[in-house]
Write a protein that holds these residues in place. Structure first.
Motif, PDB file in Angstrom:
ATOM      1  N   THR A   1       0.776  -1.409  -0.145  1.00  0.00           N
ATOM      2  CA  THR A   1      -0.205   0.102  -0.108  1.00  0.00           C
ATOM      3  C   THR A   1       1.042   1.243   0.102  1.00  0.00           C
ATOM      4  O   THR A   1       1.879   1.066   0.434  1.00  0.00           O
ATOM      5  CB  THR A   1      -1.018   0.022   1.212  1.00  0.00           C
ATOM      6  OG1 THR A   1      -1.516   1.425   1.477  1.00  0.00           O
ATOM      7  CG2 THR A   1      -0.079  -0.207   2.295  1.00  0.00           C
ATOM      8  N   ASP A   2       0.325   2.314  -0.365  1.00  0.00           N
ATOM      9  CA  ASP A   2       0.914   3.690  -0.268  1.00  0.00           C
ATOM     10  C   ASP A   2       1.273   4.136   0.825  1.00  0.00           C
ATOM     11  O   ASP A   2       2.272   5.062   1.435  1.00  0.00           O
ATOM     12  CB  ASP A   2       0.209   4.662  -1.301  1.00  0.00           C
ATOM     13  CG  ASP A   2      -1.182   4.837  -0.808  1.00  0.00           C
ATOM     14  OD1 ASP A   2      -1.647   4.057   0.141  1.00  0.00           O
ATOM     15  OD2 ASP A   2      -1.872   5.855  -1.381  1.00  0.00           O
ATOM     16  N   LYS A   3       0.246   3.373   1.923  1.00  0.00           N
ATOM     17  CA  LYS A   3       0.543   3.810   3.238  1.00  0.00           C
ATOM     18  C   LYS A   3       1.942   3.323   3.964  1.00  0.00           C
ATOM     19  O   LYS A   3       2.155   3.580   5.087  1.00  0.00           O
ATOM     20  CB  LYS A   3      -0.595   3.489   4.114  1.00  0.00           C
ATOM     21  CG  LYS A   3      -1.851   4.306   3.542  1.00  0.00           C
ATOM     22  CD  LYS A   3      -3.158   3.782   4.209  1.00  0.00           C
ATOM     23  CE  LYS A   3      -4.219   4.641   4.001  1.00  0.00           C
ATOM     24  NZ  LYS A   3      -4.815   4.510   2.376  1.00  0.00           N
TER      25      LYS A   3
ATOM     26  N   VAL B   1       4.706   3.970   2.901  1.00  0.00           N
ATOM     27  CA  VAL B   1       5.578   5.000   2.488  1.00  0.00           C
ATOM     28  C   VAL B   1       5.774   5.946   3.549  1.00  0.00           C
ATOM     29  O   VAL B   1       4.529   6.708   3.828  1.00  0.00           O
ATOM     30  CB  VAL B   1       5.571   5.845   1.047  1.00  0.00           C
ATOM     31  CG1 VAL B   1       6.408   6.691   0.809  1.00  0.00           C
ATOM     32  CG2 VAL B   1       5.387   4.469  -0.023  1.00  0.00           C
TER      33      VAL B   1
ATOM     34  N   ARG C   1       3.021  -1.913  -4.984  1.00  0.00           N
ATOM     35  CA  ARG C   1       2.482  -0.753  -3.860  1.00  0.00           C
ATOM     36  C   ARG C   1       1.696   0.104  -4.752  1.00  0.00           C
ATOM     37  O   ARG C   1       2.106   0.440  -5.886  1.00  0.00           O
ATOM     38  CB  ARG C   1       3.701   0.014  -3.259  1.00  0.00           C
ATOM     39  CG  ARG C   1       3.356   0.961  -2.146  1.00  0.00           C
ATOM     40  CD  ARG C   1       4.750   1.789  -1.971  1.00  0.00           C
ATOM     41  NE  ARG C   1       5.789   1.000  -1.134  1.00  0.00           N
ATOM     42  CZ  ARG C   1       7.001   1.413  -1.231  1.00  0.00           C
ATOM     43  NH1 ARG C   1       7.425   2.478  -1.996  1.00  0.00           N
ATOM     44  NH2 ARG C   1       7.895   0.325  -0.891  1.00  0.00           N
ATOM     45  N   PHE C   2       0.303   0.114  -4.193  1.00  0.00           N
ATOM     46  CA  PHE C   2      -0.428   1.076  -4.846  1.00  0.00           C
ATOM     47  C   PHE C   2      -1.637   1.980  -3.690  1.00  0.00           C
ATOM     48  O   PHE C   2      -1.449   1.716  -2.644  1.00  0.00           O
ATOM     49  CB  PHE C   2      -1.362   0.538  -5.926  1.00  0.00           C
ATOM     50  CG  PHE C   2      -2.208  -0.702  -5.320  1.00  0.00           C
ATOM     51  CD1 PHE C   2      -3.279  -0.480  -4.944  1.00  0.00           C
ATOM     52  CD2 PHE C   2      -1.594  -1.886  -5.582  1.00  0.00           C
ATOM     53  CE1 PHE C   2      -4.216  -1.491  -4.661  1.00  0.00           C
ATOM     54  CE2 PHE C   2      -2.307  -3.110  -5.115  1.00  0.00           C
ATOM     55  CZ  PHE C   2      -3.664  -2.799  -4.589  1.00  0.00           C
ATOM     56  N   GLY C   3      -2.155   2.774  -4.223  1.00  0.00           N
ATOM     57  CA  GLY C   3      -3.143   3.723  -3.396  1.00  0.00           C
ATOM     58  C   GLY C   3      -4.427   3.272  -3.423  1.00  0.00           C
ATOM     59  O   GLY C   3      -4.720   1.795  -3.198  1.00  0.00           O
TER      60      GLY C   3
ATOM     61  N   TYR D   1      -4.886   9.210  -4.009  1.00  0.00           N
ATOM     62  CA  TYR D   1      -5.143   8.580  -5.361  1.00  0.00           C
ATOM     63  C   TYR D   1      -6.005   7.344  -5.225  1.00  0.00           C
ATOM     64  O   TYR D   1      -5.989   6.670  -4.305  1.00  0.00           O
ATOM     65  CB  TYR D   1      -3.499   7.985  -5.576  1.00  0.00           C
ATOM     66  CG  TYR D   1      -2.481   9.030  -5.514  1.00  0.00           C
ATOM     67  CD1 TYR D   1      -2.093   9.722  -6.845  1.00  0.00           C
ATOM     68  CD2 TYR D   1      -1.639   9.446  -4.508  1.00  0.00           C
ATOM     69  CE1 TYR D   1      -1.172  10.605  -7.094  1.00  0.00           C
ATOM     70  CE2 TYR D   1      -0.365  10.332  -4.730  1.00  0.00           C
ATOM     71  CZ  TYR D   1      -0.357  11.034  -5.933  1.00  0.00           C
ATOM     72  OH  TYR D   1       0.669  11.797  -5.971  1.00  0.00           O
TER      73      TYR D   1
ATOM     74  N   VAL E   1       5.602  -0.027  -8.080  1.00  0.00           N
ATOM     75  CA  VAL E   1       4.933   0.952  -7.590  1.00  0.00           C
ATOM     76  C   VAL E   1       3.871   1.364  -8.811  1.00  0.00           C
ATOM     77  O   VAL E   1       4.538   1.442 -10.155  1.00  0.00           O
ATOM     78  CB  VAL E   1       5.737   2.409  -7.276  1.00  0.00           C
ATOM     79  CG1 VAL E   1       4.600   3.556  -6.818  1.00  0.00           C
ATOM     80  CG2 VAL E   1       6.739   2.320  -6.183  1.00  0.00           C
TER      81      VAL E   1
ATOM     82  N   GLU F   1      -0.898  11.217   0.630  1.00  0.00           N
ATOM     83  CA  GLU F   1      -0.464   9.946   0.396  1.00  0.00           C
ATOM     84  C   GLU F   1       0.821  10.031  -0.557  1.00  0.00           C
ATOM     85  O   GLU F   1       0.824  10.554  -1.530  1.00  0.00           O
ATOM     86  CB  GLU F   1      -1.236   8.977  -0.079  1.00  0.00           C
ATOM     87  CG  GLU F   1      -2.574   8.749   0.906  1.00  0.00           C
ATOM     88  CD  GLU F   1      -2.196   7.991   2.250  1.00  0.00           C
ATOM     89  OE1 GLU F   1      -0.768   7.795   2.426  1.00  0.00           O
ATOM     90  OE2 GLU F   1      -3.006   7.581   3.006  1.00  0.00           O
ATOM     91  N   GLU F   2       1.735   8.887  -0.395  1.00  0.00           N
ATOM     92  CA  GLU F   2       3.020   9.020  -1.085  1.00  0.00           C
ATOM     93  C   GLU F   2       3.270   7.655  -1.549  1.00  0.00           C
ATOM     94  O   GLU F   2       2.560   6.459  -0.818  1.00  0.00           O
ATOM     95  CB  GLU F   2       4.369   9.249  -0.346  1.00  0.00           C
ATOM     96  CG  GLU F   2       4.220  10.812   0.000  1.00  0.00           C
ATOM     97  CD  GLU F   2       5.498  10.971   1.360  1.00  0.00           C
ATOM     98  OE1 GLU F   2       6.455  11.640   0.539  1.00  0.00           O
ATOM     99  OE2 GLU F   2       5.314  10.859   2.431  1.00  0.00           O
ATOM    100  N   LEU F   3       3.828   7.320  -2.864  1.00  0.00           N
ATOM    101  CA  LEU F   3       4.025   6.222  -3.257  1.00  0.00           C
ATOM    102  C   LEU F   3       5.478   5.663  -3.329  1.00  0.00           C
ATOM    103  O   LEU F   3       5.823   4.382  -3.252  1.00  0.00           O
ATOM    104  CB  LEU F   3       3.498   5.842  -4.579  1.00  0.00           C
ATOM    105  CG  LEU F   3       2.060   5.856  -4.822  1.00  0.00           C
ATOM    106  CD1 LEU F   3       1.604   6.175  -6.427  1.00  0.00           C
ATOM    107  CD2 LEU F   3       1.404   4.767  -4.454  1.00  0.00           C
TER     108      LEU F   3
END
Length: 627
Positions: free
Chosen positions: A411-413, A415, A448-450, A483, A508, A558-560
């Motif tokens: 997950t992006d979380k 990061v 990893r994605f949002g 995202y 990502v 949020e960041e990736l």
């Protein structure tokens, strides 16, 4: 006025047909009588045996033609132009029969009588049917709410016809951007230019606008929705022609706009070679198979024709549901796939090992995780146990069972995490990277994605529910952005990324443009025909947007990616990231210490430990006690 018609319409089908046949025979008789009277200029007409025989033959042929043309199966109240055409054909054949029978039987039928008869028969046979249909239509449509149809093409025409026959809505006008279509009449409904909406709305008072356009590209559709979102009317769409033709939906099955339309998100076409690389003809295991991502992974995997698909899930009902769905889908599509439903927890390493060995698993997609940020924040121990140690046990089982490919859904979380859920998922990534560096025959990759649209934790279904209940729509912060990606698109990209990976790689996904959540809420409110207002600012509107404050561990943005070491891949929407790792010795010692803290329920030690690890964990708020 309507009582006799209502009695006729409420009669049994058999009785209606008998009444129709009797009437048609009388209509043929009177049409011939009046045709003779007009020709001879007298009502004093005597019929001999030859003329009566002609009448019997003509009446019989007329009824026979009506039977063959389906006129006695047609429902009078729904009669349209095809039925009128059938009446015309039957009357022409009836007139020819009258002329021929008169000639061969030497009956007294003047040559002009069949022509006069055809006109009278057309009126007497067709007029009552048209009158009943017209009276019923004008009476019945007053009981249905008015709607506008946007789009005067084939989809709109089919929708208008279906709505006229149905019980829900009455289409009053078409709206279309093509000025060439303005003024046309389609199934009795006039086409107007879209610029006339404001005037027409006050005139007809429609309850909603039905979007009947399926043949435009995504960009044009999004621009159209931007325009419609400013109109004070609820907007809904109709199924695509493909869905209707395939029997997946009815033409009158209006529905809320697709969540992809709400976000302006355009899905990416998959690389089918990558989709099938680790699946076709192989044995696949999906953990968390009953969840939002896991279940969609299973659907996508099934379409790639694996030899066996093993569904692993802790929740009994979710496992039952996805197993039933996939079994039914496999039967309908004639997929020769063995589908196995397995109950259990990813925290049981022996269970996972035996399952993988017994089913000779080639590829694992590890989707099982606790992902709800506030819940994991309140239940730290279980979050760590499931997300970190569950991943470790699955990975060890995969190594023991000789699994070739293992893909972690991250997950992006993860990061620069500000919550325990994100920290646990980043730890899971580091566990797999440490195992990969240790050297194994299993290829470990992480994707990893949002946020995914339509998942159990997505804001879209929550906002819809809140709007239908009259509000308020709750947004945590006016500046929060996220995202978003469609669930099928995310699942396809996960499969493709796993197929292109080298051991220990983090992939990502390109999530497109970030979406401001308050703008999403406003757009949804507007497209449901209402106006928003904000708490503490104004009450001039229909639905309040209320800001509730960021939840424990929640970020504004949020960041990736953690660093700038990002490289592209052969797929335009998949990137690979090079980030800080831990070697296996360091990871082994860390896991032992973390396991002891979890065993002793030492929440503060866990929090302190997570801060020291190379995962950039910086909690927003103090951790609450585990329940």
């Amino acid at each position: 006025m309507f009582t006799p018609i209502q009695l006729l319409l409420s009669a049994q089908r058999k009785n209606k047909r008998i009444i129709s046949i009797i009437y048609d025979l009388l209509a043929v008789t009177f049409s011939l009588y009046f045709a003779m009277a007009l020709r001879l200029d007298t009502f004093n007409i005597s019929f001999g045996p030859e003329e009566i025989a002609c009448l019997v033959i003509t009446g019989g042929v007329t009824v026979f033609c009506f039977v063959k043309l389906g006129m006695y199966r047609a429902i009078l109240r729904y009669m349209m132009m095809p039925a009128i055409g059938n009446i015309f054909i039957a009357v022409v054949l009836s007139s020819i029969t009258l002329a021929l029978s008169g000639f061969f039987l030497q009956a007294f039928i003047p040559r002009s009588v069949p022509f006069i008869y055809s006109g009278l028969a057309m009126i007497m046979l067709g007029a009552p049917r048209i009158i009943i249909r017209t009276v019923y239509y004008h009476y019945y449509r007053r009981q249905k709410p008015n709607v506008f149809i946007y789009g005067a093409g084939s989809t709109g025409r089919d929708l208008a016809y279906a709505l006229i026959q149905g019980d829900e809505y009455h289409p009053v006008i078409f709206l279309d951007d093509d000025p060439k279509k303005s003024g046309q009449i389609i199934t009795g409904v006039k086409v107007h230019h879209a610029d006339e909406f404001a005037r027409l709305k006050s005139l007809y008072q429609p309850v909603k606008l039905l979007l009947a356009i399926n043949n435009i590209n995504k960009g044009d559709r999004l621009r159209l929705l931007d325009k419609l979102s400013t109109w004070p009317i609820e907007v809904q769409s109709v199924p695509s022609v493909e869905d209707i033709a395939a029997g997946k939906a009815l033409a009158t099955e209006v529905r809320d706009l697709d969540i992809a339309d709400l976000l302006g998100r355009q899905a990416v076409e998959p690389d089918f070679e990558l989709l099938g690389k680790n699946i076709i003809g192989k044995n696949i295991l999906v953990t968390g198979a009953g969840g939002s991502i896991g279940s969609e992974l299973c659907r996508q995997i099934l379409a790639q024709s694996p030899r066996k698909l093993v569904l692993f899930e802790l929740n009994e009902y979710n496992l039952y549901s996805i197993h039933q769905e996939l079994t039914s889908l496999a039967q309908r599509q004639s997929f020769n796939v063995e589908i196995v439903a397995a109950l259990g927890s990813v925290q049981k390493e022996n269970r996972m090992t035996k399952l993988m060995v017994n089913n000779a698993i080639d590829t694992v997609y590890h989707s099982a995780a606790y992902k709800h940020v506030p819940l994991v924040e309140d239940n730290i121990i279980e979050g760590i146990r499931n997300n970190v140690f569950g991943t470790l046990h699955c990975a060890n089982a995969a190594i023991e069972a000789g699994v070739k490919n293992f893909t972690l859904i991250s997950t992006d979380k993860a990061v620069r995490p500000t919550n325990v859920m994100g920290a646990s998922k980043r730890m899971a990534e580091l566990v797999l990277q440490a195992l990969a560096d240790k050297g194994t025959s299993t290829c470990f990759t992480m994707v990893r994605f949002g946020n995914v649209l339509g998942s159990s934790g997505s804001v879209v279904p929550l906002f819809k529910k809140q709007i239908r209940e009259g509000g308020p729509v709750t947004v945590t912060h006016p500046d929060i952005i996220r995202y978003f990606m469609l669930i099928p698109e995310a699942a396809q990209l996960v499969i493709q990324a796993g197929a292109m990976g080298h051991n220990g790689q983090v992939f990502v996904l390109d999530m497109g443009e970030a979406v401001k959540i308050v703008d999403l809420a406003k757009r949804m409110i507007n497209l449901m025909g209402m106006k928003e207002f904000y708490d503490g600012q104004s009450d001039e509107g229909d639905i309040e947007i209320r800001f509730t404050g960021l939840r424990p561990g929640e970020k504004l943005f949020e960041e990736l990616l953690i660093g700038e070491n990002v490289e592209g891949t052969s797929h335009a929407k998949i990137m690979t990231a090079s980030e800080e790792k831990m070697n296996w010795k360091e990871m082994e010692n860390t896991l032992k210490e973390l396991d002891q803290h979890c065993h002793d329920f030492e929440f503060e030690y866990i929090k302190t430990m997570l801060k020291k690890l190379p995962i950039n964990y910086k909690p927003r708020e103090e951790v609450r006690n585990d329940q």
